[in-house]
Scaffold this motif. Structure first.
Motif, PDB file in Angstrom:
ATOM      1  N   TYR A  43       0.811  -1.220   0.000  1.00  0.00           N
ATOM      2  CA  TYR A  43       0.000   0.000   0.000  1.00  0.00           C
ATOM      3  C   TYR A  43       0.843   1.269   0.000  1.00  0.00           C
ATOM      4  O   TYR A  43       0.392   2.314  -0.406  1.00  0.00           O
ATOM      5  N   ASN A  45       3.967   4.008  -0.564  1.00  0.00           N
ATOM      6  CA  ASN A  45       4.856   4.508  -1.602  1.00  0.00           C
ATOM      7  C   ASN A  45       6.271   4.553  -1.017  1.00  0.00           C
ATOM      8  O   ASN A  45       6.549   5.338  -0.119  1.00  0.00           O
ATOM      9  N   ASN A  48       7.988   8.047  -0.990  1.00  0.00           N
ATOM     10  CA  ASN A  48       7.542   9.018   0.010  1.00  0.00           C
ATOM     11  C   ASN A  48       8.107   8.683   1.381  1.00  0.00           C
ATOM     12  O   ASN A  48       8.376   9.559   2.191  1.00  0.00           O
ATOM     13  N   ARG A  81      -9.534  14.764   1.799  1.00  0.00           N
ATOM     14  CA  ARG A  81      -8.429  14.382   0.908  1.00  0.00           C
ATOM     15  C   ARG A  81      -7.835  13.027   1.314  1.00  0.00           C
ATOM     16  O   ARG A  81      -7.562  12.169   0.485  1.00  0.00           O
ATOM     17  N   MET A  82      -7.642  12.853   2.648  1.00  0.00           N
ATOM     18  CA  MET A  82      -7.085  11.580   3.132  1.00  0.00           C
ATOM     19  C   MET A  82      -8.021  10.425   2.791  1.00  0.00           C
ATOM     20  O   MET A  82      -7.583   9.365   2.357  1.00  0.00           O
ATOM     21  N   LYS A  85      -7.980   9.441  -0.743  1.00  0.00           N
ATOM     22  CA  LYS A  85      -6.733   8.735  -1.056  1.00  0.00           C
ATOM     23  C   LYS A  85      -6.778   7.323  -0.485  1.00  0.00           C
ATOM     24  O   LYS A  85      -6.428   6.349  -1.157  1.00  0.00           O
ATOM     25  N   HIS A  86      -7.208   7.200   0.770  1.00  0.00           N
ATOM     26  CA  HIS A  86      -7.285   5.873   1.394  1.00  0.00           C
ATOM     27  C   HIS A  86      -8.170   4.939   0.569  1.00  0.00           C
ATOM     28  O   HIS A  86      -7.817   3.786   0.336  1.00  0.00           O
TER      29      HIS A  86
HETATM   30  C1  HEM Z   1      -6.003   7.847  11.947  1.00  0.00           C
HETATM   31  C2  HEM Z   1      -5.406   7.199  11.017  1.00  0.00           C
HETATM   32  C3  HEM Z   1      -4.826   7.752   9.748  1.00  0.00           C
HETATM   33  C4  HEM Z   1      -4.535   9.021   9.380  1.00  0.00           C
HETATM   34  C5  HEM Z   1      -4.728  10.266  10.170  1.00  0.00           C
HETATM   35  C6  HEM Z   1      -3.990   8.984   8.052  1.00  0.00           C
HETATM   36  C7  HEM Z   1      -3.592  10.083   7.315  1.00  0.00           C
HETATM   37  C8  HEM Z   1      -3.148  10.058   6.024  1.00  0.00           C
HETATM   38  C9  HEM Z   1      -2.851  11.203   5.219  1.00  0.00           C
HETATM   39  C10 HEM Z   1      -2.985  12.614   5.668  1.00  0.00           C
HETATM   40  C11 HEM Z   1      -2.434  10.795   4.018  1.00  0.00           C
HETATM   41  C12 HEM Z   1      -1.985  11.657   2.857  1.00  0.00           C
HETATM   42  C13 HEM Z   1      -3.102  11.958   1.925  1.00  0.00           C
HETATM   43  C14 HEM Z   1      -2.644  12.855   0.802  1.00  0.00           C
HETATM   44  O1  HEM Z   1      -2.512  14.047   1.027  1.00  0.00           O
HETATM   45  O2  HEM Z   1      -2.398  12.363  -0.282  1.00  0.00           O
HETATM   46  C15 HEM Z   1      -2.459   9.370   4.051  1.00  0.00           C
HETATM   47  C16 HEM Z   1      -2.077   8.579   3.008  1.00  0.00           C
HETATM   48  C17 HEM Z   1      -1.978   7.218   3.108  1.00  0.00           C
HETATM   49  N1  HEM Z   1      -2.418   6.443   4.151  1.00  0.00           N
HETATM   50 FE1  HEM Z   1      -3.276   7.068   5.838  1.00  0.00          FE
HETATM   51  N2  HEM Z   1      -3.951   7.703   7.647  1.00  0.00           N
HETATM   52  C18 HEM Z   1      -4.452   6.919   8.641  1.00  0.00           C
HETATM   53  C19 HEM Z   1      -4.605   5.566   8.605  1.00  0.00           C
HETATM   54  C20 HEM Z   1      -4.116   4.761   7.618  1.00  0.00           C
HETATM   55  C21 HEM Z   1      -4.197   3.338   7.618  1.00  0.00           C
HETATM   56  C22 HEM Z   1      -4.912   2.505   8.656  1.00  0.00           C
HETATM   57  C23 HEM Z   1      -3.547   2.909   6.522  1.00  0.00           C
HETATM   58  C24 HEM Z   1      -3.352   1.475   6.115  1.00  0.00           C
HETATM   59  C25 HEM Z   1      -2.333   0.803   6.221  1.00  0.00           C
HETATM   60  C26 HEM Z   1      -3.076   4.070   5.803  1.00  0.00           C
HETATM   61  C27 HEM Z   1      -2.376   4.055   4.634  1.00  0.00           C
HETATM   62  C28 HEM Z   1      -2.109   5.150   3.871  1.00  0.00           C
HETATM   63  C29 HEM Z   1      -1.450   5.075   2.588  1.00  0.00           C
HETATM   64  C30 HEM Z   1      -0.958   3.814   1.927  1.00  0.00           C
HETATM   65  C31 HEM Z   1      -1.370   6.373   2.103  1.00  0.00           C
HETATM   66  C32 HEM Z   1      -0.734   6.829   0.796  1.00  0.00           C
HETATM   67  C33 HEM Z   1       0.712   6.658   0.954  1.00  0.00           C
HETATM   68  C34 HEM Z   1       1.545   7.061  -0.176  1.00  0.00           C
HETATM   69  O3  HEM Z   1       1.050   7.341  -1.264  1.00  0.00           O
HETATM   70  O4  HEM Z   1       2.727   7.079   0.102  1.00  0.00           O
HETATM   71  N3  HEM Z   1      -3.445   5.167   6.496  1.00  0.00           N
HETATM   72  N4  HEM Z   1      -2.904   8.950   5.273  1.00  0.00           N
END
Ligand code: HEM
Ligand code: FAD
Ligand code: HEM
Length: 449
Positions: A43, A45, A48, A81-82, A85-86
């Motif tokens: 999942y 990157n 990043n 936005r998040m 993306k998620h």
């Molecule tokens: C309270 C929990 C979480 C918060 C606050 C959070 C927050 C964020 C934010 C702010 C982004 C960036 C969005 C953007 O601007 O493009 C993001 C991306 C991402 N999140 Fe979460 N997230 C949470 C939980 C999770 C969980 C449970 C997963 C699963 C494993 C996850 C996986 C990812 C992935 C894979 C990305 C994109 C990563 C990338 O492209 O490098 N997140 N998340």
């Protein structure tokens, strides 16, 4: 259950220590989590994570969240936005258990004895307040996407070179079913298996045509790479300064007849096609940031042919889509075109391949081409971070309110979550996090514009 006032205080009291060791927390968290759950590598990157963007982002959001804990609803616009993306990446509720566990454990490693059971309980609650909001919104999005959950196989019907290093892919679903509509400006995630690292890598690509039921089009620029990146120890070291992984793999390996996997269109940067007001539209792009603009332009031409449009595009050398844009503008007196180009070739023709021999500069654009006198004009900006900051700053100087400026970053949204660390440390402000640049819906609550 909501946090008590005492628990809110406990969480806020840990902020200075967590801030001080933010990067360490992030690397501990990701390192431990990915060791225990290597399947999650599919999942994330890797780039990043390697360039420190993600660790920085994590610290920023945690501060932002803790600072707003007493009125969490103010974060909602930023969460969109998040969540988009998620969902685009297929994140599921069960992933939140894993992430919560390793995040709180990382806090424990950093805080040491200060991580008393009461602190742990308070942070756990705080995490779940946020997580439940995200899970709830994500469930809604998945529901809206109906039968299309996860990755769907598309066949490359056509591959077209739009400019040097820029290729459009026309993609038809292998299942032969009609495609759902989307909002012009939205993106899809694309995944490729990267044999060198043994994991899938996902990237987002904007849909570059207006919605069609038979096919989607994406347009990809080859990232030749150059920048140097710090490599945290928990990541493999086999990448040095390196050409972009996914863009090069697709362009080199995917040709007519091949399969490309996509998720459902997503994203909160889009033209609201249900809003039929004919307010002028200014589309500002740099480089491959032009892709969502082509989708928006084509949709407007189809649905609101009399709507005034100003097309402002910058490119270093080869300009994608200029013929398409000129052709549309020829028959439309209400369309203005300003193409900026920095590296002219002998074959370039003023008024055709370019209008300005320079970097994009709004001072060089006629005031009337920016429709500044119309207080309903909408501005869409997409390109590299510096470009977007500059355009947003100039537009605000011209008196355009942030609410009317929509921004799409082709990397992650650092700027949306800039937190005023001083105000947190001094306990001065409990307002919404300071937002250097307001992004689309996120602008609603930005405190300091
Ligand atoms: C309270 C929990 C979480 C918060 C606050 C959070 C927050 C964020 C934010 C702010 C982004 C960036 C969005 C953007 O601007 O493009 C993001 C991306 C991402 N999140 Fe979460 N997230 C949470 C939980 C999770 C969980 C449970 C997963 C699963 C494993 C996850 C996986 C990812 C992935 C894979 C990305 C994109 C990563 C990338 O492209 O490098 N997140 N998340
Ligand atoms: C919402 C959204 C929409 C987008 N739409 C489009 C679009 O329509 N068209 C488009 O072309 N792109 C678009 N992008 C960007 C796209 O998602 C990818 O980020 C882009 O294609 C680069 O991916 P990559 O895998 O080729 O590069 P990556 O492998 O992710 O590398 C990114 C950069 O880091 C450098 N790098 C990587 N590893 C190292 C290392 N170890 N050391 C030093 N440097 C390193 C690379 O040289 C490169 O410059 C969009 C992004 C978003 C978020
Ligand atoms: C309280 C918990 C968290 C907060 C407040 C938070 C906050 C943020 C913020 C503000 C960003 C955006 C900045 C940016 O896009 O560059 C971000 C990025 C990111 N976050 Fe978090 N985060 C939290 C937890 C998590 C968790 C639990 C995960 C997942 C495992 C996660 C994964 C990511 C990823 C992968 C990115 C980078 C996205 C990208 O580069 O595309 N975050 N986080």
């Amino acid at each position: 259950m909501a946090l008590t006032a005492h628990q809110v205080k406990i969480v806020r009291d840990t902020i200075p220590a967590l801030t001080e060791h933010g990067e360490l927390i992030a690397s501990t968290f990701y390192g431990n989590m990915l060791r225990a759950h290597p399947e999650l590598n599919d999942y994330f990157n890797t780039v990043n994570m390697a360039n420190g963007r993600q660790p920085r982002a994590l610290i920023a959001i945690i501060l932002s969240f803790a600072n707003n804990i007493t009125h969490i609803t103010e974060l909602i616009p930023k969460m969109e936005r998040m969540c988009q993306k998620h969902c685009s990446l297929g994140i599921l509720p069960e992933h939140y258990d894993i992430v919560g566990k390793y995040l709180i454990a990382a806090f424990g490693e950093i805080l040491g004895p200060a991580m008393t059971p009461a602190v742990q309980i308070a942070w756990n609650k705080a995490y779940w307040v946020l997580a439940k909001m995200l899970i709830g919104r994500e469930a809604q999005l998945y529901h809206d996407w109906q039968h299309w959950q996860g990755w769907r196989r598309f066949r490359v019907q056509q591959k077209v070179e739009e400019a040097e290093d820029v290729y459009s892919y026309y993609l038809v679903p292998e299942d032969g079913k009609l495609l759902p509509s989307f909002m012009p400006g939205q993106y899809v995630s694309v995944r490729v298996m990267v044999p060198e690292i043994g994991y899938w890598q996902n990237r987002q690509y904007s849909l570059s045509e207006q919605p069609k039921q038979e096919y989607y089009r994406i347009t990809i620029k080859r990232d030749r790479g150059a920048q140097s990146v710090r490599q945290p120890s928990y990541l493999w070291s086999s990448f040095g300064t390196h050409p972009g992984i996914v863009s090069n793999m697709i362009i080199d390996q995917k040709n007519v007849g091949d399969i490309i996997e996509l998720t459902h269109p997503a994203g909160e940067f889009f033209l609201d096609t249900y809003n039929t007001a004919n307010a002028p539209l200014v589309l500002l792009s740099a480089g491959v940031g032009v892709t969502p603009m082509v989708s928006i332009l084509n949709s407007v031409i189809e649905k609101q042919p009399s709507r005034p449009i100003s097309w402002i595009q910058g490119s270093r050398d080869s300009v994608p889509f200029y013929l398409h844009v000129r052709k549309i503008a020829r028959d439309r007196p209400t369309m203005k075109v300003n193409i900026f180009k920095t590296q002219l070739a002998d074959s370039d023709l003023a008024g055709i391949t370019y209008d300005h021999d320079a970097k994009i500069d709004l001072a060089k654009v006629h005031r009337e081409d920016l429709w500044l006198d119309n207080s309903a004009t909408e501005y869409f900006v997409c390109g590299p971070e510096q470009f977007m900051m500059e355009m947003a700053r100039r537009l605000r100087e011209f008196g355009v309110h942030s609410d009317r400026i929509k921004l799409e970053l082709f990397s992650t949204g650092d700027t949306e979550f800039q937190v005023d660390a001083l105000s947190i440390a001094s306990g001065r402000s409990l307002g919404a996090p300071r937002s250097g640049v307001a992004s689309g819906a996120a602008s609603t609550n930005s405190g300091s514009d």
